[in-house]
Design a protein around this motif. Structure first.
Motif, PDB file in Angstrom:
ATOM      1  N   ARG A  74       0.814  -1.220   0.000  1.00 10.84           N
ATOM      2  CA  ARG A  74       0.000   0.000   0.000  1.00 10.84           C
ATOM      3  C   ARG A  74       0.846   1.268   0.000  1.00 10.84           C
ATOM      4  O   ARG A  74       0.300   2.368  -0.034  1.00 10.84           O
ATOM      5  CB  ARG A  74      -0.909   0.011   1.226  1.00 10.84           C
ATOM      6  CG  ARG A  74      -1.835  -1.173   1.327  1.00 10.84           C
ATOM      7  CD  ARG A  74      -2.936  -0.879   2.313  1.00 10.84           C
ATOM      8  NE  ARG A  74      -3.608  -2.090   2.754  1.00 10.84           N
ATOM      9  CZ  ARG A  74      -4.627  -2.099   3.594  1.00 10.84           C
ATOM     10  NH1 ARG A  74      -5.077  -0.968   4.102  1.00 10.84           N
ATOM     11  NH2 ARG A  74      -5.200  -3.238   3.961  1.00 10.84           N
ATOM     12  N   PRO A  76       2.809   4.340  -1.289  1.00  8.09           N
ATOM     13  CA  PRO A  76       2.664   5.070  -2.553  1.00  8.09           C
ATOM     14  C   PRO A  76       3.865   4.853  -3.456  1.00  8.09           C
ATOM     15  O   PRO A  76       5.008   4.817  -2.988  1.00  8.09           O
ATOM     16  CB  PRO A  76       2.553   6.536  -2.110  1.00  8.09           C
ATOM     17  CG  PRO A  76       3.188   6.567  -0.760  1.00  8.09           C
ATOM     18  CD  PRO A  76       2.898   5.233  -0.138  1.00  8.09           C
ATOM     19  N   SER A 303      -4.075  -3.160  -4.018  1.00  8.50           N
ATOM     20  CA  SER A 303      -3.404  -2.290  -3.046  1.00  8.50           C
ATOM     21  C   SER A 303      -3.103  -0.936  -3.654  1.00  8.50           C
ATOM     22  O   SER A 303      -3.390   0.108  -3.060  1.00  8.50           O
ATOM     23  CB  SER A 303      -2.108  -2.941  -2.549  1.00  8.50           C
ATOM     24  OG  SER A 303      -2.372  -4.122  -1.830  1.00  8.50           O
ATOM     25  N   LYS A 304      -2.516  -0.936  -4.850  1.00  8.83           N
ATOM     26  CA  LYS A 304      -2.159   0.332  -5.489  1.00  8.83           C
ATOM     27  C   LYS A 304      -3.396   1.102  -5.936  1.00  8.83           C
ATOM     28  O   LYS A 304      -3.479   2.316  -5.773  1.00  8.83           O
ATOM     29  CB  LYS A 304      -1.246   0.067  -6.691  1.00  8.83           C
ATOM     30  CG  LYS A 304       0.062  -0.613  -6.356  1.00  8.83           C
ATOM     31  CD  LYS A 304       0.898   0.201  -5.395  1.00  8.83           C
ATOM     32  CE  LYS A 304       2.232  -0.464  -5.120  1.00  8.83           C
ATOM     33  NZ  LYS A 304       3.026   0.262  -4.108  1.00  8.83           N
ATOM     34  N   SER A 307      -5.433   2.394  -2.769  1.00  3.17           N
ATOM     35  CA  SER A 307      -4.716   3.447  -2.042  1.00  3.17           C
ATOM     36  C   SER A 307      -4.683   4.727  -2.856  1.00  3.17           C
ATOM     37  O   SER A 307      -4.798   5.827  -2.314  1.00  3.17           O
ATOM     38  CB  SER A 307      -3.287   2.996  -1.720  1.00  3.17           C
ATOM     39  OG  SER A 307      -2.551   2.761  -2.902  1.00  3.17           O
ATOM     40  N   SER A 308      -4.562   4.610  -4.197  1.00  2.88           N
ATOM     41  CA  SER A 308      -4.568   5.810  -5.031  1.00  2.88           C
ATOM     42  C   SER A 308      -5.939   6.458  -5.068  1.00  2.88           C
ATOM     43  O   SER A 308      -6.070   7.676  -5.107  1.00  2.88           O
ATOM     44  CB  SER A 308      -4.117   5.462  -6.464  1.00  2.88           C
ATOM     45  OG  SER A 308      -5.072   4.628  -7.100  1.00  2.88           O
ATOM     46  N   THR A 310      -8.050   6.486  -2.607  1.00  2.00           N
ATOM     47  CA  THR A 310      -8.179   7.203  -1.347  1.00  2.00           C
ATOM     48  C   THR A 310      -7.432   8.525  -1.398  1.00  2.00           C
ATOM     49  O   THR A 310      -7.926   9.564  -0.961  1.00  2.00           O
ATOM     50  CB  THR A 310      -7.624   6.349  -0.191  1.00  2.00           C
ATOM     51  OG1 THR A 310      -8.345   5.123  -0.150  1.00  2.00           O
ATOM     52  CG2 THR A 310      -7.771   7.057   1.137  1.00  2.00           C
ATOM     53  N   ALA A 311      -6.217   8.479  -1.967  1.00  2.00           N
ATOM     54  CA  ALA A 311      -5.419   9.703  -2.061  1.00  2.00           C
ATOM     55  C   ALA A 311      -6.096  10.737  -2.946  1.00  2.00           C
ATOM     56  O   ALA A 311      -6.142  11.925  -2.635  1.00  2.00           O
ATOM     57  CB  ALA A 311      -4.028   9.373  -2.606  1.00  2.00           C
ATOM     58  N   SER A 398      -5.818  -5.749   0.790  1.00  2.00           N
ATOM     59  CA  SER A 398      -5.494  -4.496   0.126  1.00  2.00           C
ATOM     60  C   SER A 398      -6.320  -3.324   0.643  1.00  2.00           C
ATOM     61  O   SER A 398      -5.895  -2.168   0.508  1.00  2.00           O
ATOM     62  CB  SER A 398      -5.718  -4.639  -1.385  1.00  2.00           C
ATOM     63  OG  SER A 398      -4.994  -5.720  -1.904  1.00  2.00           O
ATOM     64  N   SER A 401      -8.575  -1.901   7.021  1.00  2.00           N
ATOM     65  CA  SER A 401      -7.925  -1.043   8.004  1.00  2.00           C
ATOM     66  C   SER A 401      -7.430  -1.914   9.161  1.00  2.00           C
ATOM     67  O   SER A 401      -7.811  -3.090   9.270  1.00  2.00           O
ATOM     68  CB  SER A 401      -8.921  -0.012   8.524  1.00  2.00           C
ATOM     69  OG  SER A 401      -9.957  -0.656   9.262  1.00  2.00           O
TER      70      SER A 401
END
Length: 545
Positions: A74, A76, A303-304, A307-308, A310-311, A398, A401
């Motif tokens: 996860r 970045p 995962s990528k 996470s992206s 969310t960003a 992935s 929490s």
């Protein structure tokens, strides 16, 4: 430069293809090797190496690195400025060193417990303790390469792993075979131990060469400024917390994954352990060639992507980018589940009527009297369930929490108790023997997959995208199910009519012809009735590429 959704999808799809080819190469080589090895060594030796030594190795590796490896997926892939990127890379490097530090006490403790609990029959084999020491050394070599593995994965340099594992598998195969054919039976355990040590060393050297531009992995503190306050950090707090949570959970997960081997190694005679190992090697061949790479690349992709998303939603204050990422993740997940449902249909329809013939053709004669044949019959149901659970837990790992991981850990304790009860009940109470352990694993995987699917539904619902996932989109239509049901009835009727006929290709040619005709009919039905639905499902993926 940012890793965009389409380029990430292309990279992970390319990675999946490469890993499938790697697994195909390594498993074909391993299969050929095993065909020779099971004829060169006794079931007792094969059981010791393939069940007990492999269990020791996987325990050390899984408990030391799995949590950190999954958490750092996860991380970045890039940060806005080069200075921030340098800081982020150092914090990730510091966390990636944890498997090495965890590996030392884990390896020592695991080896001591194993040696202390080994039966006299097992420990009396020649060079037993030296072989155990070499397996521990091999595990440590792999753990030393882990920081380099994590770096190449986060940089999307998947070809490095393909090259490293391909080289390691070939070296392990050659070393094991050469020692076995050139030495006496007394060296059988050491042959496997030398081969595994060569594998671990090849992995370390290959990754070191690929990352030779920077091999400084000393942990370093960095200064990070947040909200006008500067603090010195050794680990990135969120990723470190996630690593600890996943590492703590790995103990339970490892028992659930390898629980059958734990029980077999404790309760079954060495000869039956050899039969169990042979059955597992043959039965999981497809799973290792196809499903393991799919699970690993899916974990990287989810995962990528998640996470992206969310960003993007946090920085842009808009759900547009997040919605697109969620839709891509949902499409990939549903496409995989649809493929696995078809696998289940083919396995259940054609597996049981033809497996006895396949076993007699492939399995060495001295293993026909072990538990191997009965175990292989259960693998018809075990392999599809492995596929479902693998991809669903890849999504869970992935997106979960730390709170989700703690909740899953509590449920896994329940699943562990259920597995032990089912294993004892099936193996002893119902007289299924070692095959009962595999049935218990099927039930265990079904519970875990169901839990992960419930999480998937809840995750998308909480993201305001509950409409993107639905089980109906992953299930073949009723006409297809009906055709498979008809084919299943036909091939079972054919098997009944050939009952008592010698299990040879010529003698069973009519039964085989019936199976081929039904298989072609099922494939044609899938192509005709599902082509449009499949194209609608994978259309967004083709555009993304």
């Amino acid at each position: 430069m940012a890793t965009t959704g389409p380029s990430l999808l292309s990279a992970t799809l390319a990675s999946g293809s490469s890993l499938v080819l790697l697994q195909l190469f390594s498993r074909v080589v391993t299969f050929v090797l095993n065909q020779a090895l099971v004829r060169l060594v006794s079931p007792q030796v094969f059981g010791t190496t393939s069940i007990q030594f492999e269990l020791l190795l996987s325990t050390i590796l899984f408990l030391s690195r799995e949590g950190v490896r999954n958490a750092l997926l996860r991380a970045p892939s890039n940060v806005a400025s080069s200075s921030n990127q340098k800081v982020a890379n150092q914090l990730i490097t510091n966390i990636s060193l944890l498997p090495v530090l965890l590996g030392i006490p884990t390896a020592v403790l695991s080896a001591v417990v194993y040696l202390g609990s080994s039966s006299s029959v097992t420990s009396s084999q020649p060079h037993f303790r030296l072989s155990v020491a070499l397996y521990v050394l091999a595990a440590f070599f792999e753990l030393l390469s882990e920081p380099l593995y994590i770096r190449t994965q986060n940089e999307l340099r998947f070809h490095v792993r393909v090259r490293a594992e391909g080289t390691a598998v070939m070296l392990k195969t050659v070393v094991t075979f050469l020692v076995l054919v050139s030495a006496t039976e007394e060296w059988a355990l050491l042959a496997f131990a030398f081969g595994q040590t060569a594998y671990g060393l090849a992995m370390l050297v290959s990754f070191a060469i690929a990352c030779s531009d920077s091999l400084d992995f000393r942990p370093k503190r960095v200064s990070v400024t947040t909200q006008n306050r500067t603090e010195s950090l050794l680990f990135e707090p969120a990723l470190f917390s996630l690593s600890i949570a996943m590492t703590g959970q790995s103990l339970i997960k490892h028992f659930l994954t390898e629980g059958d081997k734990f029980i077999v190694s404790r309760l079954s005679p060495l000869a039956d352990q050899g039969g169990y190992a042979v059955a597992a090697n043959y039965g999981s061949l497809i799973a290792r060639i196809v499903f393991q790479p799919i699970e690993e690349t899916a974990r990287v992709f989810f995962s990528k992507t998640l996470s992206s998303s969310t960003a993007e939603s946090e920085t842009k204050k808009t759900p547009a980018g997040s919605r697109e990422a969620l839709q891509t993740a949902a499409t990939v997940l549903l496409t995989l589940l649809l493929a696995f449902n078809h696998l289940l249909l083919f396995a259940v329809t054609f597996g049981p009527p033809y497996l006895s013939l396949a076993i007699c053709l492939v399995l060495p004669r001295k293993y026909l009297a072990t538990s191997a044949p009965s175990i292989l019959h259960v693998y018809v149901y075990y392999i599809p369930m492995m596929a479902f659970n693998g991809v669903l837990e890849a999504f869970f790992a992935s997106a979960a929490s730390p709170a989700d991981l703690r909740a899953q850990s509590r449920w896994m304790l329940v699943f562990s108790a259920a597995f032990v009860a089912a294993a004892v009940g099936f193996a002893r109470g119902f007289g299924m023997g070692d095959a009962g352990l595999v049935w218990a694993n099927v039930a265990n995987l079904a519970l875990r997959a169901g839990y992960a699917w419930a999480f998937v539904k809840r995750f998308f619902r909480e993201q305001g995208a509950g409409d993107l996932v639905g089980w109906k989109r992953a299930v073949p239509p009723l006409p297809v199910l009906a055709v498979f049901a008809g084919a299943a009835a036909i091939v079972r009727g054919s098997a009944s009519s050939y009952n008592g006929v010698p299990l040879h290709l010529i003698a069973q040619k009519g039964h085989l012809a019936t199976g081929v005709a039904c298989l072609l009919g099922c494939l044609l039905t899938c192509v005709v009735l599902e082509r449009k639905a499949v194209m609608q499902l994978v259309g967004p993926l083709r555009k993304a590429r």
